[in-house]
Write an enzyme that holds these catalytic residues in place. Structure first.
Site, PDB file in Angstrom:
ATOM      1  N   SER A 263      13.271  28.744 -81.498  1.00 35.91           N
ATOM      2  CA  SER A 263      13.543  27.758 -80.457  1.00 35.91           C
ATOM      3  C   SER A 263      12.634  27.996 -79.260  1.00 35.91           C
ATOM      4  O   SER A 263      11.988  29.035 -79.150  1.00 35.91           O
ATOM      5  CB  SER A 263      15.002  27.868 -80.003  1.00 35.91           C
ATOM      6  OG  SER A 263      15.155  29.053 -79.240  1.00 35.91           O
ATOM      7  N   LYS A 264      12.620  27.006 -78.390  1.00 36.64           N
ATOM      8  CA  LYS A 264      11.837  27.108 -77.165  1.00 36.64           C
ATOM      9  C   LYS A 264      12.258  28.361 -76.383  1.00 36.64           C
ATOM     10  O   LYS A 264      11.432  29.060 -75.817  1.00 36.64           O
ATOM     11  CB  LYS A 264      12.055  25.850 -76.321  1.00 36.64           C
ATOM     12  CG  LYS A 264      11.243  25.802 -75.059  1.00 36.64           C
ATOM     13  CD  LYS A 264      11.526  24.564 -74.272  1.00 36.64           C
ATOM     14  CE  LYS A 264      12.565  24.774 -73.181  1.00 36.64           C
ATOM     15  NZ  LYS A 264      12.227  25.766 -72.169  1.00 36.64           N
ATOM     16  N   ARG A 265      13.542  28.620 -76.396  1.00 35.70           N
ATOM     17  CA  ARG A 265      14.054  29.799 -75.680  1.00 35.70           C
ATOM     18  C   ARG A 265      13.456  31.099 -76.209  1.00 35.70           C
ATOM     19  O   ARG A 265      13.168  32.014 -75.461  1.00 35.70           O
ATOM     20  CB  ARG A 265      15.583  29.859 -75.749  1.00 35.70           C
ATOM     21  CG  ARG A 265      16.264  29.054 -74.673  1.00 35.70           C
ATOM     22  CD  ARG A 265      17.751  29.380 -74.599  1.00 35.70           C
ATOM     23  NE  ARG A 265      18.383  29.270 -75.909  1.00 35.70           N
ATOM     24  CZ  ARG A 265      18.744  28.120 -76.464  1.00 35.70           C
ATOM     25  NH1 ARG A 265      18.551  26.994 -75.819  1.00 35.70           N
ATOM     26  NH2 ARG A 265      19.325  28.081 -77.655  1.00 35.70           N
ATOM     27  N   ASP A 268      10.123  31.482 -74.660  1.00 35.88           N
ATOM     28  CA  ASP A 268      10.230  31.914 -73.255  1.00 35.88           C
ATOM     29  C   ASP A 268      10.554  33.410 -73.199  1.00 35.88           C
ATOM     30  O   ASP A 268       9.984  34.158 -72.418  1.00 35.88           O
ATOM     31  CB  ASP A 268      11.345  31.142 -72.522  1.00 35.88           C
ATOM     32  CG  ASP A 268      11.043  29.647 -72.455  1.00 35.88           C
ATOM     33  OD1 ASP A 268       9.867  29.279 -72.667  1.00 35.88           O
ATOM     34  OD2 ASP A 268      11.980  28.850 -72.214  1.00 35.88           O
TER      35      ASP A 268
END
Ligand code: GLU
Length: 510
Positions: A263-265, A268
């Protein structure tokens, strides 16, 4: 029948690398089969619509060199390619399903549905579905009868249209990657097909549009597999079964540790991009970094994505687009998820940098190094790029590894010279600089010869002089051949750097 495939994103935000891989597999399949690749924007969910996301998706495709043959922008014989502009078409098909008894009207309010979900749940974790067990308890055309239904509709009561899933039916699907898959229809809920706002849901729109747009093969993420029985039944109920596209549900791209979908998380958290290009959320203004802005070459990005879940049966990892088109086959896509490995992604980019000619590389690196306004000479950049490319993995590395060609660097690692500095070395550089000043030629070979001869004269070893010379020119212990650097920065700049360094290194400053 001509091969026609589609990428059908919802414009809800940044384009995940899994999405780009879906685009790529579509594109390769279309090209290999002399077919067409269509971009269709699935924007029927107004609540999830995000301003700018459609243009962003098209920009990502353009960056990757995966341009569709038909799209909202390009148009085509099956326009419009935005589902919101096709709204009216879906009503006709919803009506067909209502008329044949495969769909029904439902008038339940969100509160009533919520209550049913809670009241009828089998365990404390899973809410009940709106399905063949619970539909009999709800306010819909099946329980209310024809007259009451007609009355409610004429009064303007909000309603949705739901599919009536058959009881205990095995719905079969042949997937190009997974083979035969069977679903028990009684486990699937009565999905909404037409919403209260008159828009179709994805489930109705995807079937209608794949039919109307004459799609022959549909590749999409594995997360859509649970919806597949609904789609198969809709193809059947609408009388189009023999026109149903061949499905391929692509494996997920997993977190680096293999634990769940990337995921994008995760990006990050672990410091790597997940989106193809920078994405700024228009609501929060939050910016998420993309592969492009991090300095990936689109060809490397695309090659890396091709290998996330596919190989050609050999150990080959580097494929040009032409080779991919020739060798790619959906049947060889793996069933299991593919772990994302950022180090491997960087390896691909490094390989592509080595393969790319210096002119093209200079063009690619240019936006990453002109920021400070220091680099203005493209010709010099082409030469620099050739000298340092083997040290570069991402495009911004060209600045890190080559800034000293364009600006006089600080003597950051002066300490490393000072450790072993003495009068003799000071003497060497002072006199050699003077010799260089009057040298008739300026090339690395002559310079190296004169350096060696001069060292011998001073009773010094070349080896103990190279590091100080490098730090004088570069500021640190890195960079390509030091004489090559001197040749490129030119006589004046080389002398300037040696002299400046000598001033700083004078014994009285030790
Ligand atoms: N609109 C769906 C999505 O955003 C498309 C799925 C499909 O390709 O059928 O994932």
């Amino acid at each position: 029948m001509k091969v026609r495939v589609r990428f059908a994103p919802s414009p809800t935000g940044g384009l995940h690398l899994g999405g780009v891989r879906t685009v790529l597999y579509n594109y390769l399949f279309a090209r290999a089969n002399k077919g067409e690749f269509i971009l269709r924007i699935e924007d029927t969910d107004q609540t999830r619509f995000v301003e700018g996301a459609e243009q962003y998706i098209m920009d990502c495709l353009a960056w990757c060199g995966l341009e569709p043959d038909e799209s909202p922008l390009k148009g085509g014989p099956f326009a419009p390619y935005r589902q919101s502009e096709r709204k009216e078409m879906y009503h006709h098909y919803a009506q067909m399903l209502l008329d044949s008894g495969h769909a029904y009207y439902a008038f339940d309010t969100p509160e009533e549905i919520e209550k049913m979900r809670k009241d009828h749940r089998k365990d404390e974790y899973t809410n009940a579905q709106y399905d063949q067990n619970t539909r009999v308890l709800m306010r819909n055309s099946l329980t209310l009868g024809q007259e009451e239904t007609a009355r409610l509709i004429s009064e303007g009561t909000p309603y949705v249209v739901r599919i009536k899933m058959p009881e205990h039916t095995t719905v079969k699907l042949t997937d190009m990657i997974r083979g035969e898959i069977s679903f028990d229809s009684s486990l699937v809920d009565d999905k909404v097909l037409l919403k209260a706002d008159g828009m179709p849901t994805y489930h109705l729109a995807v079937v209608v549009d794949d039919y109307l747009m004459e799609i022959t093969h549909a590749f999409r993420g594995e997360e859509w597999l649970p919806s597949a029985p609904v789609h198969v039944l809709l193809w059947e109920y609408l009388g189009w079964k023999d026109r149903m596209p061949q499905w391929a549900h692509l494996p997920l791209i997993l977190k680096p540790d293999g634990n769940g979908k990337l995921s994008k998380r995760d990006g990050d958290r672990l410091g790597f991009p997940v989106f193809a290009m920078n994405w700024t959320d228009p609501k929060t203004n939050e910016e998420t970094r993309g592969f492009r802005e991090m300095g990936f070459m689109p060809q490397a990005f695309v090659n890396m994505l091709a290998m996330l879940g596919w190989n050609d049966g050999t150990a080959q990892e580097l494929f040009s687009m032409e080779e991919l088109i020739a060798k790619f086959s959906i049947e060889r896509v793996h069933k299991g998820g593919a772990k994302f490995d950022f180090e491997k992604a960087k390896w691909f980019n490094h390989q592509y940098i080595q393969k790319t000619d210096n002119e093209t590389l200079a063009e690619l690196a240019w936006p990453f190094i002109v920021e400070g306004g220091v680099v203005t000479n493209k010709e010099l950049l082409v030469k620099v790029v050739g000298l340092i490319k083997d040290r570069c993995t991402l495009l911004p590395d060209f600045w890190e590894q080559g800034h000293f060609f364009f600006e006089t660097p600080e003597l950051r690692e002066k300490g490393a010279i000072l450790e072993k500095w003495n009068d003799q070395k000071q003497q060497f550089f002072t006199t050699w600089a003077a010799e260089l000043a009057s040298a008739a030629t300026w090339n690395q070979a002559d310079m190296e010869t004169s350096f060696n001869e001069h060292a011998t004269k001073h009773g010094l070893k070349k080896g103990e002089l190279m590091l100080p010379f490098r730090i004088m020119l570069v500021g640190g212990k890195y960079g390509p051949g030091v004489f090559a650097i001197a040749e490129l920065i030119g006589k004046e700049e080389t002398l300037k750097r040696i002299n400046q360094a000598l001033e700083q290194l004078l014994p009285n400053q030790l």
